[in-house]
Enzyme design. Sequence first.
Site, PDB file in Angstrom:
ATOM      1  N   ASP A 272       1.418   8.062  -8.675  1.00  0.00           N
ATOM      2  CA  ASP A 272       1.666   8.978  -9.795  1.00  0.00           C
ATOM      3  C   ASP A 272       2.983   9.737  -9.648  1.00  0.00           C
ATOM      4  O   ASP A 272       3.416  10.425 -10.566  1.00  0.00           O
ATOM      5  CB  ASP A 272       0.508   9.966  -9.944  1.00  0.00           C
ATOM      6  CG  ASP A 272       0.143  10.631  -8.617  1.00  0.00           C
ATOM      7  OD1 ASP A 272       1.018  10.796  -7.754  1.00  0.00           O
ATOM      8  OD2 ASP A 272      -1.053  10.976  -8.458  1.00  0.00           O
TER       9      ASP A 272
ATOM     10  N   GLU B 223       2.622   1.593  -3.175  1.00  0.00           N
ATOM     11  CA  GLU B 223       1.518   1.740  -4.126  1.00  0.00           C
ATOM     12  C   GLU B 223       0.932   0.370  -4.422  1.00  0.00           C
ATOM     13  O   GLU B 223       1.664  -0.574  -4.737  1.00  0.00           O
ATOM     14  CB  GLU B 223       2.007   2.406  -5.410  1.00  0.00           C
ATOM     15  CG  GLU B 223       1.012   2.410  -6.557  1.00  0.00           C
ATOM     16  CD  GLU B 223      -0.278   3.110  -6.222  1.00  0.00           C
ATOM     17  OE1 GLU B 223      -1.351   2.504  -6.469  1.00  0.00           O
ATOM     18  OE2 GLU B 223      -0.230   4.248  -5.725  1.00  0.00           O
TER      19      GLU B 223
ATOM     20  N   ASP C 283      -0.132  -3.736  -0.315  1.00  0.00           N
ATOM     21  CA  ASP C 283      -1.232  -3.118   0.417  1.00  0.00           C
ATOM     22  C   ASP C 283      -0.644  -2.347   1.591  1.00  0.00           C
ATOM     23  O   ASP C 283       0.204  -2.875   2.340  1.00  0.00           O
ATOM     24  CB  ASP C 283      -2.193  -4.201   0.907  1.00  0.00           C
ATOM     25  CG  ASP C 283      -3.281  -3.647   1.791  1.00  0.00           C
ATOM     26  OD1 ASP C 283      -4.220  -3.029   1.259  1.00  0.00           O
ATOM     27  OD2 ASP C 283      -3.178  -3.813   3.022  1.00  0.00           O
ATOM     28  N   ALA C 284      -1.077  -1.110   1.771  1.00  0.00           N
ATOM     29  CA  ALA C 284      -0.489  -0.256   2.806  1.00  0.00           C
ATOM     30  C   ALA C 284      -0.660  -0.854   4.200  1.00  0.00           C
ATOM     31  O   ALA C 284       0.253  -0.767   5.040  1.00  0.00           O
ATOM     32  CB  ALA C 284      -1.114   1.138   2.740  1.00  0.00           C
TER      33      ALA C 284
ATOM     34  N   ASP D 166      -1.386   9.604   0.963  1.00  0.00           N
ATOM     35  CA  ASP D 166      -1.983  10.161  -0.255  1.00  0.00           C
ATOM     36  C   ASP D 166      -2.906   9.112  -0.861  1.00  0.00           C
ATOM     37  O   ASP D 166      -2.676   8.590  -1.951  1.00  0.00           O
ATOM     38  CB  ASP D 166      -0.870  10.537  -1.233  1.00  0.00           C
ATOM     39  CG  ASP D 166      -1.394  11.285  -2.451  1.00  0.00           C
ATOM     40  OD1 ASP D 166      -2.540  11.774  -2.392  1.00  0.00           O
ATOM     41  OD2 ASP D 166      -0.661  11.359  -3.453  1.00  0.00           O
TER      42      ASP D 166
ATOM     43  N   GLN E 232      -7.275  -0.966 -11.314  1.00  0.00           N
ATOM     44  CA  GLN E 232      -8.184   0.120 -11.650  1.00  0.00           C
ATOM     45  C   GLN E 232      -8.005   0.524 -13.106  1.00  0.00           C
ATOM     46  O   GLN E 232      -7.081   0.069 -13.779  1.00  0.00           O
ATOM     47  CB  GLN E 232      -7.895   1.324 -10.740  1.00  0.00           C
ATOM     48  CG  GLN E 232      -6.468   1.830 -10.860  1.00  0.00           C
ATOM     49  CD  GLN E 232      -6.038   2.726  -9.737  1.00  0.00           C
ATOM     50  OE1 GLN E 232      -6.855   3.284  -9.012  1.00  0.00           O
ATOM     51  NE2 GLN E 232      -4.742   2.880  -9.549  1.00  0.00           N
TER      52      GLN E 232
END
Length: 560
Positions: A351, A371, A405-406, A424, A297
């Site tokens: 973050d 993440e 990847d979750a 999140d 991203q």
Amino acid sequence: MIEPHAPAPPGSAPPREDADRPDGAGGRRPEDGPPGARTGTVPLPVRPATGRFLVLAGVFVCAACGLVYELELVALASYLIGDSVTQASVVLSVMVFAMGIGSLAAKRMRRFAAAGFGALEAVLALVGGSSAMALYAVFAWTGGWGGLWSDGPRFLLVAFSLTIGLLIGAEVPLLMELIQRIRRQDAGGAVADLFAADYVGALVGGLAFPFVLLPFLGQLTGALLTGTVNAVVGAALVLGLFRRDLARRARRLLLIANAVVLAVLASATVLADDFERAAREAVYGQDVRVAVRTDVQEVVLTGDTDGRPLQLFLDGRLRAGGDDERRYHEALVHPAMSGSHARVLILGGGDGLAAREVLRRPGVRRVDVVELDPGLAVLARRDPGLSALNEHAYGDPRVHVTTADAFRFLRSTPTATYDVVVSDLPDPGLTASTKLYSQEFYGLLRRVLAPGGRLAVHAGPVTSRPRAFWTVDSTLRAAGLRTAAYRVAARRTERTAGASRAPGDWGFVLAATTPPALRLDPAAPRPNTLTGRSLTAAARAADRTRVPGLPPSTLVHPRY
């Protein structure tokens, strides 16, 4: 459609040009078109076999450029507007429809195939090459005006898809006419040759966009370079191979038109970096401090200078900023931490801000952060402003970051591993996040929860998208979890960049295998922005928006 040509018997004389003239007179009529249009031959500067190869090579390159334009529109629209499935559907359906209309319209241009194809490629190169820059300009300078202006990128996306589709569709009949003028053959063979070159070119363009153009040149420069290649190949094919098929005036006009197109594209390429900086300032404000494109991203940091609050944007969407950042993360984390919380899993949250809130609670022994974007985690660890905001959470030895990847991570996680899971993740309305809000995903989360464990889920804005929010609640229940929903309003007392695109509130769902108690631990340090009373009010505010009877979302039937 090209009429099939039956080959003459062996040894027969070639047909005379006037053989099919009803009056038997020699010479050409004006309606017959350019020399060779009816006889199937055109005077070429090369041998017919070489000329045929060059036409097919031109088909190959034009097809590659056309698919790059298509993919570039889909990618940029998904980034600027969101919901990649919808944007891809709009672009593909409108473009395919327009291609059919363009093919029909090109039938009337067959008599002037060479001139028509040259003009068409010049226009296509200009429109396709500049489409990314125009779309980004409208998003940057008018997207925050509100009203119909905010839908400007959507209207422009449809307009570009329609125009580019019309031009691409008109290519095929003209190219068929040109290839038949070099050497007549049966229509089936000509179509097979033409489409073979077209499809192979589309394959090359489709692979070049994600693996070469996008990572090395970016969307703007990549589109401009594609337009330049398109213009050069189209002009070279017509002016080099079919120049004797054109009148002197037509050659001059095509040469001037292509020179202008190349000059425009070259100028735009030179100014692309300056344009991108100006557009970024229009979107994020003038204090952009960090702007990087990771493998996943675009990450932008603004502020943190001259007393301005730090803001984090991911793919143009405000992720964290000002006092609202603490309101969001405290509301997400602290209700779930009421109870055993030695082992905590954070999904997303690269973050480090959710980890900051988790580490404030005594008794935490291990925090796993999963993440997808390693670049964001590196920035959160190394950037002075962002690391100060997350209170150097990644420097704590209890925090372990995994790039994965979750969904995949959970499938390989042992049962009953975590006391608390904090989801999140981006809003469920974004296509890339839809599978992470599915019944199957929550089934995996239920499996990794220890007895008495809790799951906190960010479920998107409530006021603007109540159906999506309550679909998350319904999906959690379908996965065998009990839920408690609550809503926290954003304050945004200060004017911040991107505020017009940020949600006005956030919805959260606390879930567990038994009915969860929506409360704060009285023995724990008190959050800065959340109290037991405000949490009760947040639950009542969410319940007033309830949409009953919503079916759950699944992998094969997403409902967001």
